[in-house]
Design a protein around this motif. Structure first.
Motif, PDB file in Angstrom:
ATOM      1  N   PRO A 168       4.211   4.284   0.532  1.00 53.37           N
ATOM      2  CA  PRO A 168       2.979   4.577   1.343  1.00 53.37           C
ATOM      3  C   PRO A 168       2.258   5.915   1.033  1.00 53.37           C
ATOM      4  CG  PRO A 168       4.787   3.963   2.545  1.00 53.37           C
ATOM      5  CD  PRO A 168       5.242   4.181   1.163  1.00 53.37           C
ATOM      6  N   LEU A 169       2.800   7.006   0.721  1.00 49.94           N
ATOM      7  CA  LEU A 169       2.489   8.155   0.329  1.00 49.94           C
ATOM      8  C   LEU A 169       1.314   8.225  -0.746  1.00 49.94           C
ATOM      9  CD1 LEU A 169       2.270  11.197   1.586  1.00 49.94           C
ATOM     10  CD2 LEU A 169       3.566  11.786  -0.568  1.00 49.94           C
ATOM     11  N   TYR A 170       1.718   7.421  -1.854  1.00 43.65           N
ATOM     12  CA  TYR A 170       1.115   7.106  -2.849  1.00 43.65           C
ATOM     13  C   TYR A 170      -0.235   6.472  -2.774  1.00 43.65           C
ATOM     14  CZ  TYR A 170       4.731   8.772  -6.374  1.00 43.65           C
ATOM     15  OH  TYR A 170       5.701   9.552  -7.040  1.00 43.65           O
ATOM     16  N   LYS A 171      -0.227   5.305  -1.943  1.00 43.93           N
ATOM     17  CA  LYS A 171      -1.288   4.598  -1.698  1.00 43.93           C
ATOM     18  C   LYS A 171      -2.314   5.710  -0.878  1.00 43.93           C
ATOM     19  CE  LYS A 171      -2.432   0.329   0.919  1.00 43.93           C
ATOM     20  NZ  LYS A 171      -2.034  -1.004   1.163  1.00 43.93           N
ATOM     21  N   ALA A 172      -1.982   6.412   0.252  1.00 43.52           N
ATOM     22  CA  ALA A 172      -2.669   7.388   0.796  1.00 43.52           C
ATOM     23  C   ALA A 172      -3.409   8.381  -0.153  1.00 43.52           C
ATOM     24  CB  ALA A 172      -1.956   7.753   2.258  1.00 43.52           C
ATOM     25  N   ALA A 173      -2.552   8.716  -0.959  1.00 40.70           N
ATOM     26  CA  ALA A 173      -3.069   9.539  -1.845  1.00 40.70           C
ATOM     27  C   ALA A 173      -4.203   9.080  -2.787  1.00 40.70           C
ATOM     28  CB  ALA A 173      -1.890  10.040  -2.968  1.00 40.70           C
TER      29      ALA A 173
END
Ligand code: FAD
Length: 374
Positions: free
Chosen positions: A70-75
Motif C-alpha cells: 500500500p505504501l508503494y501505491k501511495a508513493a
C-alpha cells in the motif's frame, strides 16, 4: 549554523524531506557528500507490483515488501501530485506489464497477482490476444503478462532538476561534507563531518547506503548496503511503448522516454569502485541486459545504445525505515527501501511530518527503526 533540522543526504528522499520541512515553517539545511546518489543514476520506473528480481534475490525480504505494497501505491500517487505541482516530468501512468514466456511463469504471476490484490493493488492477468491489443510489439514467445495499473514511469533527469530548482527558490542550501558521526545531548544534535561540525535541533538521515554506518555510534545497527547496478539507453525508437515492462523471471525493466529513447535496466550488476567513484560498467551486464531487451521487444534489436552507466542502489531488510531512533529522539530516519526512487518523495514527506510533530500520512509502526534494535 544552527538550523531547526539538518537533512543528511540530498537525493530524492532528502530533497523532498527538506521541501516539506520548509513548507512546514522549519529552517532547514541539507548536507551531502556528493558520492554515488542513486537518485542521479536511476531509471525513473514507478514500481508498485512486487519485482520478480527482488523476490528471487532476496526471498527473506519479500514479506517486508509485500506488507509495504500500500505504501508503494501511495508513493506513485505522491509522484503524480509532485508532477502536477512542479512538473511536467514526462510522467505516464499507464501501468506496468510483467511478461511471461511459459506456463510456469504464468502460474507464478497468477499467485503473485492474488497476493497483490489482497494488498489493494489494481492488477489483472492478460493472455496473448489481450496483450496484442495494448503491446503488439512484444516478441512472439510471450504467452501472457500481469498488468499492474498502479505503475508508471517518468524522466528522472527532468524531475530531479525541477525539484532541485524548487529547493533553490526556497533558499534551502546544500553543504558539501561527508558525515562521520552523530551524537545527541540535551541542547540538540551534533553532527561531525569531515570538514566541519554542525548543530541542529533535529536531524533527518536520508543518506541511503551511507546511513547504517552513520548511526552506528548511536547504538543502532541498520544493515544498509551499497548495490551497484547497470543501466543503458538507446537512440529514439519508432516503436511506441507506453507501459513499464518487466519479466516474470529475468532481471529487466524497460521503458520509453518522451523523446523516444528506450531505457533498459532492471538490476544487472556493476563493479563497486568505492564510495567516491561511480560503479564501473561490466561488459557481461551490458550485453546480457540489451540482448534480453531485444528478445522481449524485437524492434529494440535494431537500435544503437547511446549510453551505458552504473549507479549505487541501497538494500537493507526490504522495508522502509522511517521515524525517530529510540536511542536518539532527535534523529529521524528516512530510508525508502527497495525501488527507492518511487518511494523517496513519500518517505521524505513522512519523515518531515515526524520531525515537525505532525500526524504522518500512514501508519508508521511497520517502518519504525526500533525493529533493528530488536
Ligand atoms: C541504476 C539504478 C537504477 C534505478 N532505477 C530505479 C527506478 O527505476 N525506480 C526506482 O524506484 N528506484 C530505482 N533505483 C533506486 C533509486 O534510485 C534509489 O533507491 C533512490 O534514488 C534512493 O534515494 P535516496 O534519496 O534515499 O538516496 P540516494 O539518492 O542514494 O542519496 C543518498 C545521498 O546520501 C549521501 N551520503 C551518503 N553517505 C553520506 C555521508 N556519510 N555524509 C554525507 N552524505 C552522505 C550521498 O552522497 C547521496 O547523495 C535505481 C537505482 C540504481 C542505482
Amino acid at each position: 549554523m544552527h538550523p531547526d533540522v539538518l537533512v543528511i543526504g540530498a537525493g530524492i528522499t532528502g530533497m523532498m524531506a527538506a521541501l516539506h520541512l520548509s513548507d512546514g515553517g522549519a529552517r532547514v539545511t541539507m548536507v551531502d557528500a556528493g558520492e554515488n546518489a542513486g537518485t542521479w543514476a536511476n531509471a525513473g520506473s514507478l514500481h508498485v507490483q512486487m519485482q520478480s528480481r527482488f523476490m528471487r534475490l532476496y526471498p527473506d525480504q519479500v514479506p517486508a515488501v509485500e506488507a509495504s505494497l500500500p505504501l508503494y501505491k501511495a508513493a506513485a500517487e505522491e509522484w503524480v501530485r509532485l508532477d502536477t505541482l512542479y512538473g511536467p516530468f514526462e510522467l505516464v501512468r499507464k501501468g506496468g506489464l510483467m511478461l511471461a514466456e511459459g506456463a510456469e511463469q504464468l502460474r507464478f504471476l497468477e499467485a503473485k497477482a492474488q497476493r497483490e490484490t489482497a494488498r489493494g493493488l489494481s492488477v489483472e492477468l492478460l493472455d496473448r490476444p489481450a496483450l496484442d491489443r495494448i503491446a503488439p510489439w512484444l516478441g512472439p514467445q510471450i504467452v501472457g503478462a500481469e498488468l499492474c495499473h498502479d505503475e508508471g514511469k517518468l524522466n528522472p533527469l527532468i524531475a530531479n532538476a525541477r525539484l532541485l530548482a524548487v529547493l533553490g527558490q526556497r533558499g534551502i542550501a546544500t553543504l558539501r561534507d561527508r558525515i562521520l558521526a552523530i551524537s545527541q545531548d540535551k541542547g540538540g544534535i551534533t553532527v561531525q563531518g569531515q570538514s566541519a561540525s554542525y548543530r541542529a535541533d533535529q536531524v533527518i538521515v536520508a543518506s541511503a547506503w551511507g546511513a547504517g554506518h552513520m548511526v552506528q555510534g548511536l547504538g543502532v545497527t541498520i544493515p544498509t548496503r551499497a548495490e551497484p547496478l547497470h543501466m543503458n539507453i538507446t537512440e529514439a525508437a519508432a516503436v511506441s511503448i507506453s507501459h513499464l515492462i518487466q519479466h516474470a523471471e529475468r532481471s529487466i525493466t524497460l521503458k520509453q522516454l518522451g523523446q523516444g529513447q528506450i531505457v533498459i535496466g532492471g538490476g544487472w550488476p556493476a563493479l563497486d569502485r568505492g564510495r567516491s567513484m561511480p560503479p564501473g560498467v561490466l561488459a557481461a551486464s551490458f550485453l546480457g541486459n540489451v540482448a534480453l531487451a531485444a528478445r522481449l521487444v524485437p524492434q529494440i534489436g535494431g537500435l544503437r545504445v547511446i549510453r551505458t552507466w552504473a549507479g549505487m542502489n541501497t538494500t537493507a531488510d526490504g522495508g522502509s525505515t522511517i521515524g525517530r531512533l529510540p536511542q536518539a529522539q532527535g534523529v529521524v530516519m528516512a530510508l525508502p527501501g527497495d525501488a527507492g526512487y518511487t518511494l523517496g518523495p513519500l518517505v521524505g514527506r513522512m519523515a518531515a511530518q515526524v520531525a515537525l510533530g505532525a500526524q504522518p500520512d500512514a501508519d508508521m509502526a511497520r517502518f519504525a527503526p526500533a525493529r533493528f534494535a530488536a
